[in-house]
Design a protein around this motif. Structure first.
Motif, PDB file in Angstrom:
ATOM      1  N   GLN A   1       0.829  -1.207   0.000  1.00 24.93           N
ATOM      2  CA  GLN A   1       0.000   0.000   0.000  1.00 24.93           C
ATOM      3  C   GLN A   1       0.865   1.259   0.000  1.00 24.93           C
ATOM      4  OE1 GLN A   1      -3.708   0.101   0.248  1.00 24.93           O
ATOM      5  NE2 GLN A   1      -3.150   2.138  -0.525  1.00 24.93           N
ATOM      6  N   ARG A   2       1.908   1.252   0.784  1.00 22.50           N
ATOM      7  CA  ARG A   2       2.781   2.428   0.872  1.00 22.50           C
ATOM      8  C   ARG A   2       3.497   2.690  -0.444  1.00 22.50           C
ATOM      9  NH1 ARG A   2       6.388   1.053   5.911  1.00 22.50           N
ATOM     10  NH2 ARG A   2       7.271   3.126   5.545  1.00 22.50           N
ATOM     11  N   ILE A   3       3.898   1.630  -1.131  1.00 24.19           N
ATOM     12  CA  ILE A   3       4.589   1.801  -2.409  1.00 24.19           C
ATOM     13  C   ILE A   3       3.645   2.396  -3.450  1.00 24.19           C
ATOM     14  CG2 ILE A   3       5.601   0.545  -4.351  1.00 24.19           C
ATOM     15  CD1 ILE A   3       6.914  -1.334  -2.304  1.00 24.19           C
ATOM     16  N   VAL A   4       2.463   1.853  -3.569  1.00 25.10           N
ATOM     17  CA  VAL A   4       1.508   2.363  -4.561  1.00 25.10           C
ATOM     18  C   VAL A   4       1.105   3.794  -4.219  1.00 25.10           C
ATOM     19  CG1 VAL A   4      -0.819   2.075  -5.497  1.00 25.10           C
ATOM     20  CG2 VAL A   4       0.683   0.082  -5.231  1.00 25.10           C
ATOM     21  N   ASP A   5       0.898   4.083  -2.947  1.00 27.72           N
ATOM     22  CA  ASP A   5       0.580   5.458  -2.549  1.00 27.72           C
ATOM     23  C   ASP A   5       1.686   6.420  -2.973  1.00 27.72           C
ATOM     24  OD1 ASP A   5      -1.762   4.570  -1.425  1.00 27.72           O
ATOM     25  OD2 ASP A   5      -1.068   4.664   0.660  1.00 27.72           O
ATOM     26  N   ALA A   6       2.936   5.967  -2.895  1.00 32.63           N
ATOM     27  CA  ALA A   6       4.075   6.833  -3.247  1.00 32.63           C
ATOM     28  C   ALA A   6       4.053   7.193  -4.727  1.00 32.63           C
ATOM     29  CB  ALA A   6       5.391   6.156  -2.884  1.00 32.63           C
ATOM     30  N   PHE A   7       3.629   6.278  -5.586  1.00 32.65           N
ATOM     31  CA  PHE A   7       3.537   6.592  -7.012  1.00 32.65           C
ATOM     32  C   PHE A   7       2.619   7.791  -7.243  1.00 32.65           C
ATOM     33  CE2 PHE A   7       5.157   2.260  -7.890  1.00 32.65           C
ATOM     34  CZ  PHE A   7       6.020   2.542  -8.938  1.00 32.65           C
ATOM     35  N   TYR A   8       1.446   7.745  -6.642  1.00 37.80           N
ATOM     36  CA  TYR A   8       0.477   8.818  -6.861  1.00 37.80           C
ATOM     37  C   TYR A   8       0.898  10.112  -6.167  1.00 37.80           C
ATOM     38  CZ  TYR A   8      -2.624   5.288  -8.815  1.00 37.80           C
ATOM     39  OH  TYR A   8      -3.170   4.296  -9.610  1.00 37.80           O
ATOM     40  N   ALA A   9       1.498   9.999  -4.993  1.00 38.74           N
ATOM     41  CA  ALA A   9       1.897  11.194  -4.247  1.00 38.74           C
ATOM     42  C   ALA A   9       3.040  11.930  -4.941  1.00 38.74           C
ATOM     43  CB  ALA A   9       2.289  10.818  -2.823  1.00 38.74           C
ATOM     44  N   GLU A  10       3.982  11.174  -5.522  1.00 40.15           N
ATOM     45  CA  GLU A  10       5.183  11.787  -6.106  1.00 40.15           C
ATOM     46  C   GLU A  10       5.145  11.860  -7.630  1.00 40.15           C
ATOM     47  OE1 GLU A  10       8.943  10.914  -4.343  1.00 40.15           O
ATOM     48  OE2 GLU A  10       8.046   9.869  -2.633  1.00 40.15           O
ATOM     49  N   GLN A  11       4.077  11.313  -8.249  1.00 40.78           N
ATOM     50  CA  GLN A  11       3.940  11.367  -9.704  1.00 40.78           C
ATOM     51  C   GLN A  11       5.224  10.895 -10.387  1.00 40.78           C
ATOM     52  OE1 GLN A  11       0.955  12.525 -11.695  1.00 40.78           O
ATOM     53  NE2 GLN A  11       0.352  11.615  -9.758  1.00 40.78           N
ATOM     54  N   CYS A  12       5.665   9.710 -10.019  1.00 42.94           N
ATOM     55  CA  CYS A  12       6.945   9.181 -10.496  1.00 42.94           C
ATOM     56  C   CYS A  12       6.732   7.886 -11.275  1.00 42.94           C
ATOM     57  CB  CYS A  12       7.886   8.943  -9.322  1.00 42.94           C
ATOM     58  SG  CYS A  12       7.169   7.937  -8.008  1.00 42.94           S
ATOM     59  N   ALA A  13       7.741   7.501 -12.025  1.00 39.99           N
ATOM     60  CA  ALA A  13       7.670   6.275 -12.830  1.00 39.99           C
ATOM     61  C   ALA A  13       8.315   5.087 -12.125  1.00 39.99           C
ATOM     62  CB  ALA A  13       8.346   6.499 -14.181  1.00 39.99           C
ATOM     63  N   MET A  14       8.994   5.357 -11.022  1.00 40.57           N
ATOM     64  CA  MET A  14       9.679   4.300 -10.276  1.00 40.57           C
ATOM     65  C   MET A  14       9.745   4.716  -8.812  1.00 40.57           C
ATOM     66  SD  MET A  14      13.574   2.881 -10.944  1.00 40.57           S
ATOM     67  CE  MET A  14      14.365   1.688  -9.851  1.00 40.57           C
ATOM     68  N   VAL A  15       9.578   3.750  -7.929  1.00 43.97           N
ATOM     69  CA  VAL A  15       9.719   3.996  -6.495  1.00 43.97           C
ATOM     70  C   VAL A  15      10.783   3.050  -5.951  1.00 43.97           C
ATOM     71  CG1 VAL A  15       8.604   3.807  -4.229  1.00 43.97           C
ATOM     72  CG2 VAL A  15       7.369   4.838  -6.144  1.00 43.97           C
ATOM     73  N   VAL A  16      11.682   3.594  -5.153  1.00 42.27           N
ATOM     74  CA  VAL A  16      12.719   2.786  -4.513  1.00 42.27           C
ATOM     75  C   VAL A  16      12.569   2.938  -3.003  1.00 42.27           C
ATOM     76  CG1 VAL A  16      15.176   2.361  -4.247  1.00 42.27           C
ATOM     77  CG2 VAL A  16      14.285   3.112  -6.450  1.00 42.27           C
ATOM     78  N   GLY A  17      12.551   1.830  -2.299  1.00 40.67           N
ATOM     79  CA  GLY A  17      12.417   1.856  -0.852  1.00 40.67           C
ATOM     80  C   GLY A  17      13.743   1.676  -0.151  1.00 40.67           C
TER      81      GLY A  17
END
Length: 489
Positions: free
Chosen positions: A350-366
């Motif tokens: 959930q946190r990863i998918v939320d980060a996509f929408y919050a940051e309008q990014c094409a990739m998320v790295v944790g």
């Protein structure tokens, strides 16, 4: 200035080792001067006439590099960067000078031997290329510079570094001259870092090295600006609308022969609690140890598990990833989990998918927590890649050796780029490519537990595999750097 003459600058250390190094260097008729760069109150007790001893501070500092340039009066400057005894091979210095004269290189380095735990071992290095921007590039401890090139490079050094002086010098030299490797074993040094490859690879994200890394980033950023490869923090927009996917997200696990760990990994995915539909695609790359049977059992237990066995037998980890991403059952976001790791709690997806929408990014790295097989924390603990910043992360990515994990991707972008069919560096290749145009979002809290154990693929690599891996990542950096230079034009 005598033709072919060499002035040697060596790091301070124990007097016995220093005297031995001086004596070995002076056996070459080309060496007309030896200077020992000591630090502070270091008492070297060098016999008068053997060498000059100068307090230059830290060898890696800009101040020491400038002092070397001021003192250099021979045609070539030889730097020996280790404090332990150096043993040049027969005619080694003559060979270095010969190569410098033949190639007109600004710097020459060579393969060598090391004494490691009392064992005499070959230690080949790799060829330098435009993308060899790692500050930990292994040249060995003997570097021969053209004095003319060195002085010109130092004249352009306008920053004062404590740790990045030699790195800055190398980058400046590379802008106008070649750095040439001789694939011959020309000397023997003592290896001071005897850790396994799996222990060394996290040095650049160790919080204790943060001050060093900040300096290295500044030097590399300046170099990228000088050569036209620096990118402003301006990114292409990401539009998540207009796509139809069967799931909002898919966790992807490539696996081969991980019967000891695959069930833990899968169950950590089953435990995720989300506001959206997701599935798990496990690409079983023809396991032979019972892994496939475990996956089939768990798939019967939970219909969200998609068990894929490729038709091909020539896939690496990257090829398995592309197989999953191109599958019609893949979701809008493709989220990584390695087969021997597990998510830290039930909120990760959930946190990863939320980060996509919050940051309008094409990739998320944790970020992730280092643990042993029993899931007990081990050093260096949290790996959070704090060196990634929104304004300069895409540039600093060309210097460091990885972008972090777990990685997640907007599937349409990943389908367009695709993943190299390798089992090393494939994630780094994709991260570099995405960062050229898109923002990469970051989560700095730990999202999964990364198990370090004897079956890790990078736990104890020999020098040949280590060199192959480094050469490949340098090639990826070269490709990306050239693309960025062309894009800026």
């Amino acid at each position: 200035m005598k033709k072919g003459s060499v002035q040697c600058f060596i790091a301070g250390g124990e007097a016995t080792d220093i005297r031995q190094t001086i004596g070995n260097l002076k056996q070459s008729a080309l060496v007309d001067r030896v200077v020992v760069l000591k630090v502070g109150s270091e008492d070297l007790r060098i016999t008068e006439g053997d060498a000059e001893v100068i307090d230059a501070g830290r060898f890696t500092s800009t101040g020491a590099v400038r002092m070397i340039a001021r003192l250099a009066t021979s045609e070539y400057v030889l730097l020996y960067t280790k404090p332990l005894a150096l043993k040049p091979g027969p005619w080694a210095i003559e060979r270095l000078v010969q190569a410098a004269e033949d190639t007109r290189a600004g710097m020459v380095y060579a393969d060598h031997y090391v004494l490691k735990d009392g064992t005499f071992q070959p230690d080949p290095v790799i060829d330098y290329q435009e993308g060899s921007l790692r500050d930990d590039f292994n040249f060995g401890s003997v570097l021969l510079y053209s004095t003319e090139v060195l002085k010109a490079a130092v004249a352009k050094m306008d920053a004062d570094y404590l740790h990045a002086g030699l790195y800055d010098l190398r980058l400046k030299v590379s802008q106008t001259s070649r750095l040439f490797r001789i694939p011959e074993y020309l000397y023997t040094e003592v290896e001071t870092d005897t850790r396994l490859s799996g222990e060394k690879q996290f040095d650049y994200v160790d919080p204790r090295n943060r001050e060093v890394q900040i300096e290295m980033e500044k030097a590399c950023t300046r170099h990228l600006k000088d050569v036209g490869g620096w990118l402003k923090p301006e990114f292409s927009p990401v539009d998540f609308s207009g796509y139809t996917f069967p799931m909002e997200a898919s966790v992807i696990i490539p696996v081969r022969n991980r019967a000891k760990t695959i069930e833990d990994a899968i169950r950590s995915v089953f435990s995720q609690e989300t506001s959206f539909r997701f599935n798990l695609i496990v690409v079983d790359n023809h396991s032979t140890d019972g892994t496939a049977e475990i996956i089939r059992r768990l798939a019967a237990e939970d219909s969200r598990l998609v068990h894929v066995i490729p038709d091909r037998f020539d896939l690496g980890i990257g090829g398995c990833w592309t197989t999953a991403v191109m599958d019609s059952r893949c979701g809008k976001f493709a989220v990584q989990l390695d087969s021997d790791d597990l998510y830290i709690d039930n909120t990760v997806l959930q946190r990863i998918v939320d980060a996509f929408y919050a940051e309008q990014c094409a990739m998320v790295v944790g970020s992730y927590q280092m643990v042993n097989f029993k899931l007990e924390e081990i050093p260096p603990g949290l790996i959070d890649h704090r060196e990634w910043t929104p304004d300069n992360g895409r540039n600093n990515a060309l210097r460091i050796n990885g972008l972090g994990a777990p990685r997640a991707f907007f599937t349409p972008v990943l389908r367009e780029i695709r993943i190299p069919n390798t089992s090393y560096g494939e994630d780094y290749a994709v991260g570099l490519r995405i960062s050229r145009h898109y923002q990469i979002g970051r989560i700095y809290e730990p999202l999964y537990l990364c198990r370090r154990w004897e079956d890790n693929s990078d736990a104890a690599l020999d020098i040949v595999k280590t060199n192959n891996h480094n050469l490949y990542k340098d090639r990826l950096r070269t490709m990306e750097l050239l693309a960025r230079i062309e894009m800026n034009r």
